[in-house]
Design a protein around this motif. Structure first.
Motif, PDB file in Angstrom:
ATOM      1  N   SER A 120       0.855  -1.193   0.000  1.00  0.00           N
ATOM      2  CA  SER A 120       0.000   0.000   0.000  1.00  0.00           C
ATOM      3  C   SER A 120       0.881   1.229   0.000  1.00  0.00           C
ATOM      4  O   SER A 120       2.013   1.197   0.501  1.00  0.00           O
ATOM      5  CB  SER A 120      -0.930   0.020   1.221  1.00  0.00           C
ATOM      6  OG  SER A 120      -0.183   0.231   2.414  1.00  0.00           O
ATOM      7  N   THR A 122       0.487   5.179   1.092  1.00  0.00           N
ATOM      8  CA  THR A 122      -0.260   6.245   1.765  1.00  0.00           C
ATOM      9  C   THR A 122      -1.768   6.007   1.701  1.00  0.00           C
ATOM     10  O   THR A 122      -2.543   6.890   1.357  1.00  0.00           O
ATOM     11  CB  THR A 122       0.095   7.639   1.195  1.00  0.00           C
ATOM     12  OG1 THR A 122      -0.241   7.723  -0.184  1.00  0.00           O
ATOM     13  CG2 THR A 122       1.578   7.924   1.365  1.00  0.00           C
ATOM     14  N   LEU A 124      -3.308   3.312   4.227  1.00  0.00           N
ATOM     15  CA  LEU A 124      -3.731   2.946   5.570  1.00  0.00           C
ATOM     16  C   LEU A 124      -3.786   4.159   6.489  1.00  0.00           C
ATOM     17  O   LEU A 124      -4.577   4.189   7.433  1.00  0.00           O
ATOM     18  CB  LEU A 124      -2.790   1.887   6.145  1.00  0.00           C
ATOM     19  CG  LEU A 124      -2.798   0.548   5.414  1.00  0.00           C
ATOM     20  CD1 LEU A 124      -1.731  -0.374   5.990  1.00  0.00           C
ATOM     21  CD2 LEU A 124      -4.162  -0.113   5.482  1.00  0.00           C
ATOM     22  N   GLN A 125      -2.966   5.172   6.219  1.00  0.00           N
ATOM     23  CA  GLN A 125      -2.988   6.381   7.047  1.00  0.00           C
ATOM     24  C   GLN A 125      -4.306   7.132   6.929  1.00  0.00           C
ATOM     25  O   GLN A 125      -4.672   7.913   7.811  1.00  0.00           O
ATOM     26  CB  GLN A 125      -1.833   7.305   6.674  1.00  0.00           C
ATOM     27  CG  GLN A 125      -1.899   7.848   5.254  1.00  0.00           C
ATOM     28  CD  GLN A 125      -0.584   8.460   4.795  1.00  0.00           C
ATOM     29  OE1 GLN A 125       0.477   7.877   4.985  1.00  0.00           O
ATOM     30  NE2 GLN A 125      -0.655   9.646   4.217  1.00  0.00           N
ATOM     31  N   LEU A 150       4.788  -1.566   2.986  1.00  0.00           N
ATOM     32  CA  LEU A 150       3.955  -0.411   3.267  1.00  0.00           C
ATOM     33  C   LEU A 150       4.744   0.876   3.081  1.00  0.00           C
ATOM     34  O   LEU A 150       5.893   0.976   3.511  1.00  0.00           O
ATOM     35  CB  LEU A 150       3.441  -0.466   4.710  1.00  0.00           C
ATOM     36  CG  LEU A 150       2.791  -1.780   5.162  1.00  0.00           C
ATOM     37  CD1 LEU A 150       2.517  -1.730   6.657  1.00  0.00           C
ATOM     38  CD2 LEU A 150       1.508  -2.044   4.383  1.00  0.00           C
ATOM     39  N   GLU A 152       3.721   4.307   4.369  1.00  0.00           N
ATOM     40  CA  GLU A 152       2.687   4.977   5.140  1.00  0.00           C
ATOM     41  C   GLU A 152       3.290   6.019   6.079  1.00  0.00           C
ATOM     42  O   GLU A 152       4.469   5.953   6.421  1.00  0.00           O
ATOM     43  CB  GLU A 152       1.893   3.952   5.965  1.00  0.00           C
ATOM     44  CG  GLU A 152       1.161   2.893   5.145  1.00  0.00           C
ATOM     45  CD  GLU A 152      -0.031   3.426   4.371  1.00  0.00           C
ATOM     46  OE1 GLU A 152      -0.475   4.571   4.659  1.00  0.00           O
ATOM     47  OE2 GLU A 152      -0.527   2.711   3.481  1.00  0.00           O
ATOM     48  N   ARG A 153       2.465   6.960   6.483  1.00  0.00           N
ATOM     49  CA  ARG A 153       2.887   7.973   7.445  1.00  0.00           C
ATOM     50  C   ARG A 153       3.106   7.325   8.810  1.00  0.00           C
ATOM     51  O   ARG A 153       2.228   6.616   9.314  1.00  0.00           O
ATOM     52  CB  ARG A 153       1.821   9.065   7.561  1.00  0.00           C
ATOM     53  CG  ARG A 153       2.118  10.099   8.636  1.00  0.00           C
ATOM     54  CD  ARG A 153       0.936  11.030   8.831  1.00  0.00           C
ATOM     55  NE  ARG A 153       1.171  11.937   9.966  1.00  0.00           N
ATOM     56  CZ  ARG A 153       0.235  12.743  10.475  1.00  0.00           C
ATOM     57  NH1 ARG A 153      -0.992  12.762   9.958  1.00  0.00           N
ATOM     58  NH2 ARG A 153       0.519  13.527  11.509  1.00  0.00           N
ATOM     59  N   THR A 154       4.270   7.537   9.388  1.00  0.00           N
ATOM     60  CA  THR A 154       4.523   7.065  10.740  1.00  0.00           C
ATOM     61  C   THR A 154       4.874   8.251  11.643  1.00  0.00           C
ATOM     62  O   THR A 154       5.346   9.291  11.180  1.00  0.00           O
ATOM     63  CB  THR A 154       5.674   6.043  10.781  1.00  0.00           C
ATOM     64  OG1 THR A 154       6.894   6.660  10.342  1.00  0.00           O
ATOM     65  CG2 THR A 154       5.368   4.840   9.901  1.00  0.00           C
ATOM     66  N   ASN A 164      -6.301  11.855   8.188  1.00  0.00           N
ATOM     67  CA  ASN A 164      -4.947  11.320   8.061  1.00  0.00           C
ATOM     68  C   ASN A 164      -4.334  11.147   9.455  1.00  0.00           C
ATOM     69  O   ASN A 164      -4.219  12.116  10.202  1.00  0.00           O
ATOM     70  CB  ASN A 164      -4.096  12.284   7.222  1.00  0.00           C
ATOM     71  CG  ASN A 164      -2.750  11.713   6.839  1.00  0.00           C
ATOM     72  OD1 ASN A 164      -2.051  11.119   7.651  1.00  0.00           O
ATOM     73  ND2 ASN A 164      -2.372  11.914   5.589  1.00  0.00           N
ATOM     74  N   TYR A 172       2.160  -1.220  13.472  1.00  0.00           N
ATOM     75  CA  TYR A 172       2.158  -2.094  12.301  1.00  0.00           C
ATOM     76  C   TYR A 172       2.811  -3.435  12.634  1.00  0.00           C
ATOM     77  O   TYR A 172       2.332  -4.496  12.218  1.00  0.00           O
ATOM     78  CB  TYR A 172       2.903  -1.426  11.145  1.00  0.00           C
ATOM     79  CG  TYR A 172       2.211  -0.207  10.583  1.00  0.00           C
ATOM     80  CD1 TYR A 172       1.310  -0.335   9.533  1.00  0.00           C
ATOM     81  CD2 TYR A 172       2.462   1.062  11.087  1.00  0.00           C
ATOM     82  CE1 TYR A 172       0.673   0.782   9.007  1.00  0.00           C
ATOM     83  CE2 TYR A 172       1.833   2.182  10.567  1.00  0.00           C
ATOM     84  CZ  TYR A 172       0.932   2.033   9.526  1.00  0.00           C
ATOM     85  OH  TYR A 172       0.294   3.128   9.008  1.00  0.00           O
ATOM     86  N   VAL A 244       6.343   9.743   5.451  1.00  0.00           N
ATOM     87  CA  VAL A 244       6.301   8.575   4.570  1.00  0.00           C
ATOM     88  C   VAL A 244       7.468   7.632   4.878  1.00  0.00           C
ATOM     89  O   VAL A 244       8.623   7.996   4.732  1.00  0.00           O
ATOM     90  CB  VAL A 244       6.329   8.979   3.089  1.00  0.00           C
ATOM     91  CG1 VAL A 244       6.260   7.725   2.213  1.00  0.00           C
ATOM     92  CG2 VAL A 244       5.174   9.912   2.765  1.00  0.00           C
TER      93      VAL A 244
END
Length: 260
Positions: A120, A122, A124-125, A150, A152-154, A164, A172, A244
Motif C-alpha cells: 500500500s 499512503t 492505511l494512514q 507499506l 505509510e505515514r509514521t 490522516n 504495524y 512517509v
C-alpha cells in the motif's frame, strides 16, 4: 467534516479527472507532490516485482500499478473502494492483464496466501478509524504469501486528524506479527524540509475548506516552485523518522527471496 472514505475518494477522483489525461497523483496536483512522487519512485522501483503475483491495496488512479507493470509481474491486482478511482486506473494502466477489483470496505476479496507481494502507498494512514485500519492491515497479511510492503505515514506516537493519522511503526509490527510477519527493513523518504515548507505555503495561501485534489491558488503554486529548488537540496541532510516510511515485512520462517 464527516469523513466517509468511499464518498471522499470518489470526489477526489472526480477532481483528478478534471486535470490532464494520465494524471496519477491521487491527491493535490502541485510541485511538491510531483517532487515527492519522484523521491518515492526511487525507492519503490528498487522492489523486485518481476515474476511475482502483486496486489496493491488502494490502487487509486493507477500510477503505482503502471510502475509495477514495467517490472513484468506474473499477476497484478489493484483493489480500491472507489469505483471512480478504478475507472481512472483502467484508463491510466490501459492493460488487460491488470485485474481491478472494487472492495466494499470489509476486506480484500481474495483467498489466503493468494499473492506473493501485497503493498500500500499512503492508504492505511487515511483509515483513521482504528478498527478499519486494523482490518485492512490484517487482510494484507492474510492475502500475502511472501511480503507486505507499506509506504505509510509514521509518527513516534499516534497523531493526526479525521483524514490522516500517523501511527508508530510498532503498531504495524504488532498487528502483522499476529499474521505471521516480521519487520525486516525500514526507510524514510528524504522529503522533510520540503514537506514542512510547502505544507505551510499550502495552508497559508489556500482556503481552509479546500478539499484534497481541488486546484491550489496560483500564488501557492508559484511559491512552491520558487522554494523547492532550495528545500530539495536540504532534504537529504534533515531526514526525520516520521512521515512517509517504507516498512518491509516478510513471512516468518520463510527464506529471503532473491533480488530483495
Amino acid at each position: 467534516m464527516n469523513y466517509i472514505p468511499e464518498k471522499y475518494w470518489s470526489k477526489v477522483a472526480q477532481e483528478i479527472a478534471k486535470r490532464n489525461n494520465g494524471n496519477v497523483i491521487a491527491g493535490d496536483d502541485e510541485p511538491y507532490y510531483e517532487y515527492k512522487r519522484q523521491q518515492f519512485l526511487k525507492v519503490f522501483n528498487q522492489i523486485n516485482f518481476r515474476g511475482k503475483s502483486v496486489l496493491e491495496l488502494g490502487s487509486g488512479p493507477g500510477g503505482n500499478l503502471r510502475e509495477v507493470l514495467r517490472h513484468l509481474p506474473a499477476r497484478l491486482v489493484g483493489v480500491d473502494l472507489s469505483e471512480n478511482m478504478l475507472q481512472l486506473a483502467a484508463q491510466n494502466v490501459n492493460n488487460n492483464t491488470v485485474e481491478l477489483i472494487k472492495t466494499d470496505g470489509t476486506g480484500i476479496p481474495l483467498p489466503d496466501n493468494a499473492m506473493d507481494i501485497v503493498y500500500s502507498v499512503t492508504v492505511l494512514q487515511h483509515n483513521t478509524d482504528y478498527n478499519m485500519f486494523r482490518l485492512y492491515l490484517e487482510e494484507m497479511g492474510r492475502v500475502a504469501r511472501e511480503k507486505v510492503i507499506l509506504f505509510e505515514r509514521t509518527e513516534a506516537t499516534e497523531k493526526g486528524d479525521e483524514l490522516n493519522i500517523g501511527r508508530p511503526i510498532s503498531t504495524y509490527v504488532e498487528i502483522l506479527k499476529n499474521k505471521g510477519f516480521e519487520l525486516v527493513a525500514t526507510q524514510y523518504l528524504p522529503i522533510h524540509v520540503s514537506y514542512y515548507v510547502c505544507g505551510a505555503i499550502r495552508k497559508l495561501f489556500n482556503p481552509a475548506n479546500r478539499i484534497e485534489g481541488e486546484p491550489l491558488s496560483k500564488l501557492s503554486l508559484f511559491l512552491e516552485k520558487a522554494t523547492l529548488p532550495i528545500t530539495r537540496l536540504m532534504d537529504p541532510f534533515f531526514i526525520l523518522k516520521k512521515e512517509v516510511t517504507k516498512m518491509e515485512f516478510q513471512k516468518i520462517n520463510q527464506a529471503p527471496v532473491a533480488g530483495y
